[in-house]
Design a protein around this motif. Structure first.
Motif, PDB file in Angstrom:
ATOM      1  N   LEU A   1      -3.010   3.289   4.633  1.00  7.91           N
ATOM      2  CA  LEU A   1      -3.593   4.728   4.757  1.00  7.91           C
ATOM      3  C   LEU A   1      -2.713   5.320   5.839  1.00  7.91           C
ATOM      4  CD1 LEU A   1      -7.191   4.329   4.453  1.00  7.91           C
ATOM      5  CD2 LEU A   1      -5.873   5.589   3.118  1.00  7.91           C
ATOM      6  N   MET A   2      -2.317   4.528   6.943  1.00  8.59           N
ATOM      7  CA  MET A   2      -1.647   5.510   7.995  1.00  8.59           C
ATOM      8  C   MET A   2      -0.029   5.357   7.822  1.00  8.59           C
ATOM      9  SD  MET A   2      -3.435   4.022  11.504  1.00  8.59           S
ATOM     10  CE  MET A   2      -3.320   2.120  11.164  1.00  8.59           C
ATOM     11  N   ASN A   3       0.640   4.272   6.979  1.00  9.86           N
ATOM     12  CA  ASN A   3       1.897   4.068   6.990  1.00  9.86           C
ATOM     13  C   ASN A   3       2.439   4.321   5.755  1.00  9.86           C
ATOM     14  OD1 ASN A   3       2.149   3.702   9.827  1.00  9.86           O
ATOM     15  ND2 ASN A   3       1.125   1.591   9.335  1.00  9.86           N
ATOM     16  N   SER A   4       1.819   4.553   4.461  1.00 12.10           N
ATOM     17  CA  SER A   4       2.264   4.579   3.301  1.00 12.10           C
ATOM     18  C   SER A   4       1.720   6.080   2.608  1.00 12.10           C
ATOM     19  CB  SER A   4       1.837   3.667   2.457  1.00 12.10           C
ATOM     20  OG  SER A   4       0.692   3.628   1.783  1.00 12.10           O
ATOM     21  N   GLU A   5       2.331   6.298   1.500  1.00  7.68           N
ATOM     22  CA  GLU A   5       1.786   7.439   0.683  1.00  7.68           C
ATOM     23  C   GLU A   5       1.290   7.241  -0.549  1.00  7.68           C
ATOM     24  OE1 GLU A   5       4.885  10.060  -0.078  1.00  7.68           O
ATOM     25  OE2 GLU A   5       5.347  10.664   2.013  1.00  7.68           O
ATOM     26  N   LEU A   6       0.647   5.721  -0.710  1.00 10.73           N
ATOM     27  CA  LEU A   6      -0.026   5.348  -1.890  1.00 10.73           C
ATOM     28  C   LEU A   6      -1.460   6.226  -1.943  1.00 10.73           C
ATOM     29  CD1 LEU A   6       0.539   1.392  -1.433  1.00 10.73           C
ATOM     30  CD2 LEU A   6       1.334   2.961  -3.313  1.00 10.73           C
ATOM     31  N   SER A   7      -1.852   6.255  -2.991  1.00 15.92           N
ATOM     32  CA  SER A   7      -3.372   6.675  -3.286  1.00 15.92           C
ATOM     33  C   SER A   7      -4.374   5.936  -2.776  1.00 15.92           C
ATOM     34  CB  SER A   7      -3.354   7.342  -4.551  1.00 15.92           C
ATOM     35  OG  SER A   7      -3.533   6.048  -5.527  1.00 15.92           O
ATOM     36  N   VAL A   8      -5.609   6.548  -2.300  1.00 19.54           N
ATOM     37  CA  VAL A   8      -6.753   5.542  -2.149  1.00 19.54           C
ATOM     38  C   VAL A   8      -7.012   4.439  -3.144  1.00 19.54           C
ATOM     39  CG1 VAL A   8      -9.092   5.444  -1.658  1.00 19.54           C
ATOM     40  CG2 VAL A   8      -7.629   7.283  -0.696  1.00 19.54           C
ATOM     41  N   THR A   9      -6.979   4.972  -4.404  1.00 21.44           N
ATOM     42  CA  THR A   9      -7.241   3.896  -5.498  1.00 21.44           C
ATOM     43  C   THR A   9      -6.158   2.881  -5.668  1.00 21.44           C
ATOM     44  OG1 THR A   9      -8.093   5.906  -6.882  1.00 21.44           O
ATOM     45  CG2 THR A   9      -7.484   3.654  -7.841  1.00 21.44           C
ATOM     46  N   ASP A  10      -4.998   3.058  -5.540  1.00 20.85           N
ATOM     47  CA  ASP A  10      -3.843   2.176  -5.264  1.00 20.85           C
ATOM     48  C   ASP A  10      -4.012   1.174  -4.235  1.00 20.85           C
ATOM     49  OD1 ASP A  10      -2.596   3.257  -7.618  1.00 20.85           O
ATOM     50  OD2 ASP A  10      -1.030   4.200  -6.489  1.00 20.85           O
ATOM     51  N   ILE A  11      -4.252   1.693  -3.065  1.00 22.22           N
ATOM     52  CA  ILE A  11      -4.598   1.093  -2.036  1.00 22.22           C
ATOM     53  C   ILE A  11      -5.889  -0.025  -2.300  1.00 22.22           C
ATOM     54  CG2 ILE A  11      -5.372   0.936   0.417  1.00 22.22           C
ATOM     55  CD1 ILE A  11      -3.734   3.454   0.735  1.00 22.22           C
ATOM     56  N   CYS A  12      -6.853   0.528  -2.551  1.00 22.67           N
ATOM     57  CA  CYS A  12      -7.963  -0.271  -3.076  1.00 22.67           C
ATOM     58  C   CYS A  12      -7.707  -1.502  -3.857  1.00 22.67           C
ATOM     59  CB  CYS A  12      -8.973   0.583  -3.773  1.00 22.67           C
ATOM     60  SG  CYS A  12     -10.263  -0.355  -4.762  1.00 22.67           S
TER      61      CYS A  12
END
Length: 296
Positions: free
Chosen positions: A241-252
């Protein structure tokens, strides 16, 4: 009293961990870990315990401990009193040092210091001041600067006067079998926590029945298997969340959760805010704090 195992999870893409904490704190207890640790006491007076050594400690106390030697600092405070930032801590793994020695033969000059750390060593006043300045700078330094500061400090300490703490006969590996099993289990989990990891499979790796493994794991970590997996996944989610532009869903899904609603619920419990708000706070340097505290 049996020491507890401290679980140290460094931030991904960092070779060592530098952080500070207050007192009382969850890690301020009789404990051990497989990493080397340089510990600087900023405030308070009390007693320090390193292996079979017991002695007085106060502001400036600087101690270097090796893998798996139990240690603790107990401050003499009135009931209900706490200290916001008592300790400065630098932690790094033996494998990291071995890799450095393989790449840079000059690094071998710190071998004596690392060997002496097996029983814990304490430094004098000059080293205390140098370590305090350097470790404080490392907390906010850029990645490259952190490495330079780390190498400079380790080089300085390798030549600094020091005294051994634990007695030569002290054996920090008295529970070697238990340490070996839990370290093997934790290493396996760290490599696979983003996958569909089942407790039964890890219990089989440890050659234990399910119920026995559950008790063993909680006794050595203070957490259930599921709590520990979630802890790793949420820490990694904070990094992304701090160091990428991935969406919350992708990170999940990338960190190992298979349900966005469950991920949001777990994140809210840990951080008292949603993943989206956490990211927004970090981008605006708001109340989320720095990445040093975010991954703890």
């Amino acid at each position: 009293m049996q020491p507890d195992l401290e679980l140290i999870q460094k931030v991904q893409y960092q070779s060592f961990r530098v952080w500070s904490h207050g007192y009382p704190h969850q890690v301020a207890r009789w404990h051990y870990h497989p990493e080397y640790e340089l510990h600087y006491l900023r405030e308070t007076r009390g007693k320090m315990f390193v292996g079979d050594y017991i002695g007085d400690c106060g502001p400036g106390n600087l101690v270097f401990t090796g893998p798996n030697i139990p240690h603790n600092w107990v401050s003499e405070l009135a009931p209900g009193v706490s200290v916001a930032e008592r300790d400065l801590v630098l932690q790094f793994g033996a494998e990291f040092v071995q890799d450095c020695m393989a790449l840079f033969p000059e690094f071998g000059q710190v071998q004596n210091l690392l060997s002496e750390a097996r029983l814990g060593v304490q430094f004098g006043k000059e080293a205390e001041a140098r370590a305090h300045e350097t470790m404080s700078a490392m907390l906010s330094a850029s990645d490259t600067r952190r490495v330079i500061l780390f190498l400079d400090l380790l080089d300085y300490l390798s030549h600094a006067p020091r005294v051994r703490l634990a007695s030569p006969s002290y054996d920090p590996s008295i529970d070697q079998r238990r340490n070996a099993v839990i370290n093997q289990v934790l290493a396996y989990i760290l490599e696979n926590y983003t996958a569909d990891l089942r407790e039964a499979d890890v219990a089989e790796l440890a050659r234990m029945a399910g119920a026995a493994f559950s008790r063993f794991f909680r006794k050595n970590t203070g957490l259930t298997f599921v709590q520990y997996i979630n802890h790793l996944r949420l820490n990694r989610a904070c990094e992304l969340l701090m160091n990428s532009e991935l969406s919350v869903t992708d990170i999940c899904y990338r960190v190992g959760f298979n349900n966005v609603s469950h991920f949001n619920h777990q994140f809210l419990q840990k951080k008292q805010m949603s993943p989206s708000k956490f990211r927004a706070c970090h981008l605006t340097q708001g109340s989320c704090g720095s990445s040093q505290s975010a991954a703890q």
